[in-house]
Design a protein around this motif. Structure first.
Motif, PDB file in Angstrom:
ATOM      1  N   PRO A  87     -37.618   0.647  -1.050  1.00 42.30           N
ATOM      2  CA  PRO A  87     -37.527   1.413  -2.298  1.00 42.30           C
ATOM      3  C   PRO A  87     -38.007   2.858  -2.165  1.00 42.30           C
ATOM      4  N   PHE A  88     -38.244   3.321  -0.960  1.00 42.43           N
ATOM      5  CA  PHE A  88     -38.706   4.694  -0.760  1.00 42.43           C
ATOM      6  C   PHE A  88     -38.057   5.256   0.492  1.00 42.43           C
ATOM      7  N   GLU A  89     -38.142   6.555   0.652  1.00 48.04           N
ATOM      8  CA  GLU A  89     -37.669   7.192   1.868  1.00 48.04           C
ATOM      9  C   GLU A  89     -38.719   8.178   2.349  1.00 48.04           C
ATOM     10  N   LEU A  90     -38.740   8.393   3.656  1.00 49.47           N
ATOM     11  CA  LEU A  90     -39.706   9.282   4.291  1.00 49.47           C
ATOM     12  C   LEU A  90     -39.008  10.589   4.628  1.00 49.47           C
ATOM     13  N   LEU A  91     -39.646  11.690   4.224  1.00 48.24           N
ATOM     14  CA  LEU A  91     -39.071  13.015   4.426  1.00 48.24           C
ATOM     15  C   LEU A  91     -40.083  13.849   5.193  1.00 48.24           C
ATOM     16  N   GLY A  92     -39.791  14.127   6.457  1.00 42.12           N
ATOM     17  CA  GLY A  92     -40.722  14.899   7.281  1.00 42.12           C
ATOM     18  C   GLY A  92     -40.054  16.108   7.889  1.00 42.12           C
ATOM     19  N   GLY A  93     -40.872  17.116   8.203  1.00 42.05           N
ATOM     20  CA  GLY A  93     -40.343  18.310   8.841  1.00 42.05           C
ATOM     21  C   GLY A  93     -41.073  19.547   8.396  1.00 42.05           C
ATOM     22  N   ALA A  94     -41.089  20.551   9.253  1.00 44.05           N
ATOM     23  CA  ALA A  94     -41.715  21.846   8.950  1.00 44.05           C
ATOM     24  C   ALA A  94     -43.165  21.691   8.519  1.00 44.05           C
ATOM     25  N   GLY A  95     -43.851  20.733   9.154  1.00 40.33           N
ATOM     26  CA  GLY A  95     -45.277  20.568   8.887  1.00 40.33           C
ATOM     27  C   GLY A  95     -45.612  19.776   7.640  1.00 40.33           C
ATOM     28  N   SER A  96     -44.613  19.273   6.900  1.00 40.12           N
ATOM     29  CA  SER A  96     -44.890  18.496   5.697  1.00 40.12           C
ATOM     30  C   SER A  96     -44.384  17.078   5.857  1.00 40.12           C
ATOM     31  N   CYS A  97     -45.096  16.139   5.243  1.00 37.68           N
ATOM     32  CA  CYS A  97     -44.701  14.733   5.250  1.00 37.68           C
ATOM     33  C   CYS A  97     -44.643  14.263   3.809  1.00 37.68           C
ATOM     34  N   LEU A  98     -43.488  13.817   3.377  1.00 34.22           N
ATOM     35  CA  LEU A  98     -43.303  13.409   1.991  1.00 34.22           C
ATOM     36  C   LEU A  98     -42.825  11.962   1.936  1.00 34.22           C
TER      37      LEU A  98
END
Length: 326
Positions: A133-144
């Motif tokens: 039910p979620f997705e991981l968004l990483g890149g450019a020093g941020s982790c969401l």
């Protein structure tokens, strides 16, 4: 499930030893007792390194504790559909590995297990799990972490619990910290369900293995007590080993794919290059069929598995990680 048996310095693993014991350091965290064994002559320095490792474990507990409303996991669990939150790299890595194991095991391991099991039980299904039910968004020093919209098919509630992988991840991070302190040989465990081995006690003491023990270097760890046919111990070096079974968790482990009590094995051990991976896999292997575990081990040659399917019925896959007569 484990009986850490660190040998005393001066002899190779698996042989008799002189009376002075390997220094042991203990710390309570994540509702269990962590222990670190560090061989070598400088116990004061070893104690300082162990304390730093325990501080790292405490730091991770503050991020992973689902009962702390300020933790990153609690923030994720409170997300409304479409919302996102920033998390540290540790939480991001843990969730990414958990999702990879979920997909590899067909949902037998799930960090969102309570929510998944509740949905499966309510729907009466006994099949492959729905998407996360979620997705991981990483890149450019941020982790969401972003919660997906509820109206998208298969995306239910979030109730994350890293209890099946967080202790292993904490051991990995503690082991990495010990290496930065110049401690290449150590044995770490979290509540005796997961153990991580660095180097070997023989290497720390400067003792060369004898011909008799040349294939038994590393840290001896007892497993399989009381199960006929299971190895009594293995020797670990640069690897981790985890176990799940009814003798510790009782008979109330739920299969997240069905929401029902697990109908699988009596006990399961997983050997892997990292403690986080072995921690998650042992949970999955406990609820999987022997055929499913065999297929997983065949796809992943660096993974070892030992199952007690029934009393006297022990199955071992990739047996080099569970040598006979260990």
């Amino acid at each position: 499930l484990f009986r850490p048996h660190p040998p005393r310095p001066g002899r190779p693993a698996g042989m008799s030893a002189p009376p002075s014991a390997v220094p042991r350091f203990a710390h309570e965290a994540m509702t269990t007792l962590f222990e670190i064994f560090i061989p070598g002559p400088d116990e004061i320095y070893a104690g300082q390194a162990a304390r730093e490792a325990f501080r790292e474990i405490d730091r991770l507990e503050a991020r992973f504790n689902r009962f702390d409303p300020g933790s990153e996991i609690s923030r994720i669990n409170r997300l409304l559909p479409g919302e996102e939150t920033t998390v540290g790299i540790e939480t991001f890595e843990c969730l990414a590995l958990a999702e990879a194991v979920r997909l590899e095991t067909g949902g037998a391991f799930d960090a969102n297990a309570r929510a998944a099991a509740l949905d499966a039980f309510a729907e009466g299904r006994d099949a492959k799990p729905e998407p996360a039910p979620f997705e991981l968004l990483g890149g450019a020093g941020s982790c969401l972490v972003r919660r997906l919209e509820e109206e998208r098919p298969g995306h239910g509630p979030i109730d994350l619990d890293l209890g099946g992988i967080g202790k292993g991840y904490a051991l990995d991070r503690a082991g990495q910290l010990l290496l930065t302190w110049g401690v290449p040989d150590a044995l770490l465990h979290g509540g005796t369900s997961t153990v991580l081995a660095l180097g070997s006690p023989a290497a720390a003491s400067g003792t060369e293995p004898s011909r008799e023990s040349s294939e038994r270097t590393g840290w001896p760890v007892g497993i399989g007590a009381g199960w006929p046919g299971a190895p009594e111990r293995v020797f670990l070096s640069g690897r981790a080993l985890s176990g799940s079974g009814t003798e510790i968790k009782g008979g109330h482990i739920l299969d997240p794919r069905t929401g029902r009590p697990a109908r699988g094995n009596l006990a399961a051990w997983a050997s892997a290059p990292t403690a986080a991976l072995s921690d998650a896999l042992s949970t999955a292997f406990f609820v999987m069929t022997a055929d499913g575990v065999e297929a997983c081990a065949a796809r992943n040659p660096e993974i070892g598995a030992c199952l007690v399917v029934a009393y006297g019925d022990v199955r071992i896959f990739n047996p080099r990680f569970f040598p006979a007569g260990g």
